[in-house]
Design an enzyme around this catalytic site. Structure first.
Site, PDB file in Angstrom:
ATOM      1  CE  LYS A  22       0.984   1.142   4.460  1.00 48.77           C
ATOM      2  NZ  LYS A  22       1.741   2.312   4.882  1.00 48.77           N
TER       3      LYS A  22
ATOM      4  CG  ASP B  52      -0.449  -1.081   7.803  1.00 47.62           C
ATOM      5  OD1 ASP B  52      -1.341  -0.271   8.105  1.00 47.62           O
ATOM      6  OD2 ASP B  52       0.758  -0.810   7.837  1.00 47.62           O
TER       7      ASP B  52
END
Ligand code: ATP
Length: 322
Positions: A15, A145
């Site tokens: 990401k 995450d």
């Protein structure tokens, strides 16, 4: 044995952060954050196989930065597999093989992507049949995450970043990633942020996508998106790694639509209008020597998903220890 056979391959995206706002410390010493993530086409690949002799969990790692990844029980993929086995009540038996693409300690959550991929790969290998939501819940126990790498796309993360809500948007965006050889420790960057912030009131956080960013994503207008990228950790990352400012300046000189340090850095994500500008910028970054490596990616990318195994040749084994 599962319906998937004795080998499952899963790809999970790394990401970048389109926005990262850092608030006050909670009672456990974690910062409250509001983060807007975008998954990009840089995929970690985890293969889960039935181990020979059926013994326990093991992991091998290859790819850039593999030497910095632990191979013991602290590896996030091993922790993910162990947690799934415990909750599903199945024996924890799998040989895991990680092919890294994301930089280690690069602010792109590569380790979390490995955990997400391992959760899905072991779920399929063992036939435990958890829903995506159940995997996301397990993922939140492993790291902030991990849920996002399962979900993919563009999403809002709140709390410690572990409560993930997909964000509606349109368009595909072209990013150039400037990578650094040495990673930055996330706790060290937060500590530097706290040092730089000392004496100032903590930022008040609204658990929502910043309004200008929400509008930009809905419009699909890359120039608009570029104008509202933000990261409260950027000054801290640049303070610890001053050369990041040279990467950001080179991007500006080339007229990028926007740029940001991703997460706690040191990866810098630069937004450009199309693939030919991405190539031009990548060449300029490489020639300047300000980045140790450069990648061109697009976002948003899908969350963790199973892919077909590539046939192995006896002369070119696809799986090996680092
Ligand atoms: P974040 O932005 O979430 O802090 P990051 O991208 O900066 O993540 P990672 O590469 O995900 O950093 O991992 C940071 C540390 O976690 C590494 O330095 C490594 O010691 C440890 N780690 C454990 N398992 C893994 C894994 N499978 N891959 C990479 N690092 C791992």
């Amino acid at each position: 044995m599962s319906a998937s056979g004795d080998r499952v391959v899963v790809r999970a995206p790394a990401k970048i952060n389109l926005a990262l706002r850092v608030g006050a410390l909670d009672e456990h010493g974690y910062h409250d954050v509001v983060s807007v993530y975008q998954a990009v086409s840089l995929f970690e690949e985890v293969t889960a196989s039935v181990p020979e002799g059926g013994a326990g969990l093991s992991v091998t790692v290859r790819g850039p930065g593999a030497a910095g990844v632990p191979l013991d029980g602290t590896n996030l993929a091993i922790r993910a597999a162990r947690l799934l086995a415990e909750r599903a009540g199945v024996p924890a038996e799998a040989a895991l093989s990680i092919r890294k693409a994301a930089p280690v300690a690069g602010g792109m959550a590569g380790g979390s992507a490995d955990a997400a991929a391992a959760l899905l790969a072991c779920d399929l290998l063992w036939g435990t049949g958890l829903t995506r939501d159940e995997l996301v819940e397990l993922g939140a126990e492993l790291g902030s995450d991990v849920p996002f790498s399962l979900v993919g796309g563009t999403a809002l993360g709140t709390g410690r970043g572990d409560r993930v809500t997909p964000v509606l948007g349109r368009g595909d965006y072209h990013w150039v990633l400037a990578l650094a050889t040495d990673g930055l420790s996330t706790p060290a960057v937060y500590a530097e942020h706290d040092r730089l912030q000392a004496g100032r009131p903590a930022r008040e956080l609204e658990p929502q996508v910043p309004a200008d960013l929400a509008h930009a994503l809905r419009s699909g207008d890359a120039a608009r998106l570029g104008a509202c990228l933000e990261n409260d950790l950027q000054d801290a990352a640049c303070s610890l790694r001053p050369e990041l400012r040279r990467v950001l300046a080179l991007g500006e000189d080339h007229g990028v639509l926007g740029s940001t340090v991703s997460g706690s850095g040191p990866t810098v994500a630069l937004l450009v209008p199309d693939s030919s500008s991405a190539l031009e910028l990548a060449v300029a970054l490489t020639a300047s020597g300000v980045a140790s490596d450069v990648r061109r990616v697009t976002g948003p990318a899908p969350g963790a998903r199973q892919v077909e195994p590539v046939a192995t040749s006896p002369h070119h084994p696809s799986q090996q220890s680092r």
